[in-house]
Design an enzyme around this catalytic site. Structure first.
Site, PDB file in Angstrom:
ATOM      1  N   PRO A   2       0.826  -1.204   0.000  1.00 42.47           N
ATOM      2  CG  PRO A   2      -0.459  -1.436   1.878  1.00 42.47           C
ATOM      3  CD  PRO A   2       0.800  -1.893   1.266  1.00 42.47           C
ATOM      4  CD  GLU A   3       4.337   3.115  -3.158  1.00 40.37           C
ATOM      5  OE1 GLU A   3       4.666   4.295  -2.955  1.00 40.37           O
ATOM      6  OE2 GLU A   3       4.993   2.352  -3.872  1.00 40.37           O
ATOM      7  NE  ARG A 110       6.115  -9.782   2.461  1.00 39.92           N
ATOM      8  CZ  ARG A 110       6.659  -9.555   1.287  1.00 39.92           C
ATOM      9  NH1 ARG A 110       7.408  -8.496   1.123  1.00 39.92           N
ATOM     10  NH2 ARG A 110       6.459 -10.368   0.282  1.00 39.92           N
TER      11      ARG A 110
END
Length: 271
Positions: A2-3, A110
């Site tokens: 996600p940016e 993660r």
DNA sequence: ACGAAGCCCTGCAAGC
DNA sequence: TGCTTGCAGGGCTTCG
């Protein structure tokens, strides 16, 4: 990964489902994210109503009367709206259950993300107070970039990826924006002219806005979405295309590492 | 003060 | 097939 556009897409997606809704329960399955999710969240968020959902950089801010829930999706995180009939997956670490049955479910394989319950005024928080301007705001322009870059020897790519200079420009969009702007990512930030920063600022805005718009198309079905934002891979011109042909001039794109990040550019088109 | 490197973590791909 | 290894990444933290 996600940016900023994905975070904004997430914000808009969850907003209509949780704004002004009351939380009745918090379930933490895996507290060890970037920083631990504290048990305070279980005790204090239930009973609160979400009064606003804001974004600052890549941070999502869920306001309540008592405190603000600060959420970062790291690089593999996502928020989905679901219900109690859907069993949690392996990486669904936190559930926020709303009155009436909806669940905001945080998934992060993660575990680079975080979920912090912050009672001090949020704008003073250490994670937020030294952030640079929003790239899509008017504060972000040629003059700003030019001014803060003087005497900086750092390469322009890590320079624009530094959230103290401007928020929300991650690796993918930094590569794309520099390609669009025709600027070599290795060029020292302090050596670029005001005019070239004008082009760069415009390209950053354009690339991010474009991605927000594309993300917007997958918003409609947010509740049932797979959680994979369309990601618009076909729109990427350099990222992930090392050793392929430049879409402007046809020569081979070069891939290097700059500040530990994969960097792809055209030695002919980017000077 | 600045800039580079280290670290957290898991999934995936490549090599044996 | 099943291991091991390396890589990816945001961004705070540490080191030079």
């Amino acid at each position: 990964m996600p940016e900023l556009p994905e975070v904004e897409t997430t914000r808009r997606g969850i907003l209509p489902h949780i704004l002004n809704r009351q939380v009745i329960q918090v379930i933490i399955r895996q507290p060890s994210l970037r920083w631990p999710v504290t048990p305070e969240l279980i005790d204090e968020l239930p009973g609160q109503t979400i009064s606003a959902i804001k974004r600052r950089g890549k941070y999502l801010l869920l306001d309540t009367k008592l405190a603000t829930l600060l959420i970062h999706l790291g690089m593999s995180g996502s928020l989905r709206l679901t219900n109690s009939e859907t069993p949690p997956g392996k990486h669904d670490h936190v559930d926020i259950v709303f009155e009436g049955g909806g669940i905001l479910r945080y998934c992060d394989p993660r575990r680079f993300g975080c979920m912090l319950w912050i009672k001090t005024p949020i704008e003073n928080h250490l994670l937020l107070h030294s952030l640079g301007p929003e790239p899509l705001s008017e504060d972000f322009d040629a003059e700003y970039l030019h001014r803060i870059s003087r005497n900086r020897k750092q390469a322009v790519k890590p320079f624009i990826m530094n959230s103290g200079n401007v928020v929300g420009v991650g690796n993918i969009y930094a590569n794309e924006a520099l390609f669009q702007a025709g600027i070599n990512p290795k060029r020292a930030a302090g050596n670029l002219s005001l005019a070239r920063y004008g082009v760069l600022a415009d390209c950053i805005k354009q690339v991010l806005q474009n991605a927000v718009d594309v993300g917007g198309t997958s918003l409609r079905d947010f509740t049932n979405s797979s959680g994979e934002p369309g990601y618009f891979k076909q729109l990427l011109q350099v990222y992930g295309r090392g050793c392929l042909d430049c879409l402007k001039c046809g020569r081979l794109l070069k891939e290097i590492r700059l500040g530990q990040r994969s960097t792809v550019y055209c030695t002919h088109c980017q000077k």
